[in-house]
Design a protein around this motif. Structure first.
Motif, PDB file in Angstrom:
ATOM      1  N   VAL A 185       0.872  -1.289  -0.060  1.00 33.16           N
ATOM      2  CA  VAL A 185      -0.074  -0.006  -0.057  1.00 33.16           C
ATOM      3  C   VAL A 185       0.850   1.085  -0.080  1.00 33.16           C
ATOM      4  N   ALA A 186       0.886   2.064  -0.967  1.00 35.71           N
ATOM      5  CA  ALA A 186       1.596   3.163  -1.246  1.00 35.71           C
ATOM      6  C   ALA A 186       0.966   4.468  -0.493  1.00 35.71           C
ATOM      7  N   LEU A 187       1.440   4.975   0.465  1.00 33.14           N
ATOM      8  CA  LEU A 187       1.084   5.958   1.351  1.00 33.14           C
ATOM      9  C   LEU A 187       1.340   7.339   0.581  1.00 33.14           C
ATOM     10  N   TRP A 209       3.780  -0.813   3.895  1.00 33.68           N
ATOM     11  CA  TRP A 209       3.127   0.455   3.820  1.00 33.68           C
ATOM     12  C   TRP A 209       4.319   1.218   3.400  1.00 33.68           C
ATOM     13  N   LEU A 210       4.295   1.687   2.270  1.00 35.77           N
ATOM     14  CA  LEU A 210       5.396   2.326   1.447  1.00 35.77           C
ATOM     15  C   LEU A 210       5.233   3.949   1.669  1.00 35.77           C
ATOM     16  N   ASP A 211       6.354   4.271   2.422  1.00 33.57           N
ATOM     17  CA  ASP A 211       6.457   5.542   2.809  1.00 33.57           C
ATOM     18  C   ASP A 211       7.420   6.536   1.856  1.00 33.57           C
ATOM     19  N   PRO A 212       7.122   7.558   1.028  1.00 33.85           N
ATOM     20  CA  PRO A 212       8.195   8.022   0.029  1.00 33.85           C
ATOM     21  C   PRO A 212       8.929   9.141   0.620  1.00 33.85           C
ATOM     22  N   ALA A 213       8.976   9.432   2.052  1.00 32.62           N
ATOM     23  CA  ALA A 213       9.931  10.344   2.514  1.00 32.62           C
ATOM     24  C   ALA A 213      11.525  10.122   2.206  1.00 32.62           C
ATOM     25  N   GLU A 214      11.946   9.079   2.375  1.00 31.86           N
ATOM     26  CA  GLU A 214      13.400   8.747   2.034  1.00 31.86           C
ATOM     27  C   GLU A 214      13.728   9.131   0.595  1.00 31.86           C
ATOM     28  N   ALA A 215      12.846   8.816  -0.515  1.00 33.10           N
ATOM     29  CA  ALA A 215      13.137   9.197  -1.899  1.00 33.10           C
ATOM     30  C   ALA A 215      13.143  10.635  -2.042  1.00 33.10           C
ATOM     31  N   ILE A 216      11.991  11.215  -1.427  1.00 34.81           N
ATOM     32  CA  ILE A 216      12.060  12.568  -1.404  1.00 34.81           C
ATOM     33  C   ILE A 216      13.193  13.285  -0.968  1.00 34.81           C
ATOM     34  N   ALA A 217      13.793  12.862   0.148  1.00 35.72           N
ATOM     35  CA  ALA A 217      14.985  13.386   0.662  1.00 35.72           C
ATOM     36  C   ALA A 217      16.160  13.345  -0.158  1.00 35.72           C
ATOM     37  N   ARG A 218      16.295  12.164  -0.654  1.00 41.44           N
ATOM     38  CA  ARG A 218      17.301  12.001  -1.627  1.00 41.44           C
ATOM     39  C   ARG A 218      17.392  12.817  -2.992  1.00 41.44           C
TER      40      ARG A 218
END
Length: 271
Positions: A185-187, A209-218
């Motif tokens: 489930v992509a959040l 539960w897929l959190d996109p925060a790390e990809a955004i920070a990168r």
């Protein structure tokens, strides 16, 4: 000493603190200004044209006031609606937040994925383009909740969660098909990771539960100049456009290393 230009992190409320947390991990020597547009929360109640104009006007003042190196739009609704306008108008890099459909499709073993989002993000054509571009081989269930972001805000400010209500909000995420089950489930709202532990407790079966925060920070790290080696001397700020910061909210953002500041000059729907 030269002025320390911050990274500006923007959200409709305090859900974007999930992104700020990852940004801090990857760039500890950067200064941050977190902007919660709580005067306009929730964005789902706005008509799209009015919301777009509101955000552009608000950024005009924020950029003049804080002169950021880069702006992170830690909000799926704002990112899918207004990013082209912001990039066309303001000469600084913008990093948006979009539904993590591509990584969800790449990681899924069952081929059944769900995107848990706000109704605004669910209905955007941009979201459907992501599915066509990256998840044609998957069955993608789009689930729009009008209540979860508000529930997360109240929970973060010390309110209790109604687990039955929460369960009903995420129930459509879980699909069974030909002996397969939803496995990711992509959040697609930055508020939702704050509810992830509760989601795990009430889910009918385990999912990622897929959190996109790390990809955004990168992505933000890639766009910044590599010139921050010493810790900043100016404190990190949390700006609230409503001009009203409760003790609970001030304590919450303090836990993220932010000094809360009221700012009631944000444009309103009637401007």
């Amino acid at each position: 000493m030269t002025r320390e230009r911050p990274v500006l992190v923007f959200d409709s409320g305090i859900g974007g603190l999930t992104v700020l947390r990852e940004l801090r991990v990857m760039m500890p020597a950067r200064r941050f200004v977190y902007v919660a547009d709580d005067a306009a929360f929730p964005y789902g109640d706005w008509e799209e044209t009015a919301l777009k104009e509101h955000i552009v006007r608000l950024f005009d003042r924020l950029i003049r006031t804080y002169d950021p190196h880069l702006a992170v739009i830690a909000c799926n609704t704002a990112s899918t609606l207004v990013m082209p306008d912001l990039r066309a108008r303001f000469p600084l890099p913008f990093v948006g937040t979009v539904p993590a459909i591509k990584p969800a499709a790449e990681r899924s073993r069952s081929g059944l994925i769900s995107v848990l989002a706000t109704p605004g993000t669910v209905k955007r054509e941009y979201t459907r383009e992501l599915i066509r571009d990256f998840a044609r081989h998957c069955h993608v269930r789009l689930v729009g909740s009008a209540r979860l972001a508000t529930m997360a805000e109240l929970h973060l400010r010390g309110g209790s969660l109604d687990m039955d209500e929460l369960k009903s909000e995420i129930a459509e995420c879980f699909v069974e098909k030909d002996g397969r089950h939803t496995d990711i489930v992509a959040l697609a709202c930055t508020h939702y990771p704050f509810l992830a532990n509760a989601f795990r407790k009430i889910a009918p079966w385990p999912v990622d539960w897929l959190d996109p925060a790390e990809a955004i920070a990168r992505r933000a790290l890639d766009l910044l100049p590599n010139d921050a080696s010493e810790l900043p001397t100016t404190p990190d700020l949390a700006i609230f456009t409503s001009g009203n910061v409760s003790h609970e909210t001030a304590s919450l953002v303090h836990g993220f290393g932010l000094s809360a500041r009221e700012d009631g000059r944000a444009p309103s729907r009637s401007d």
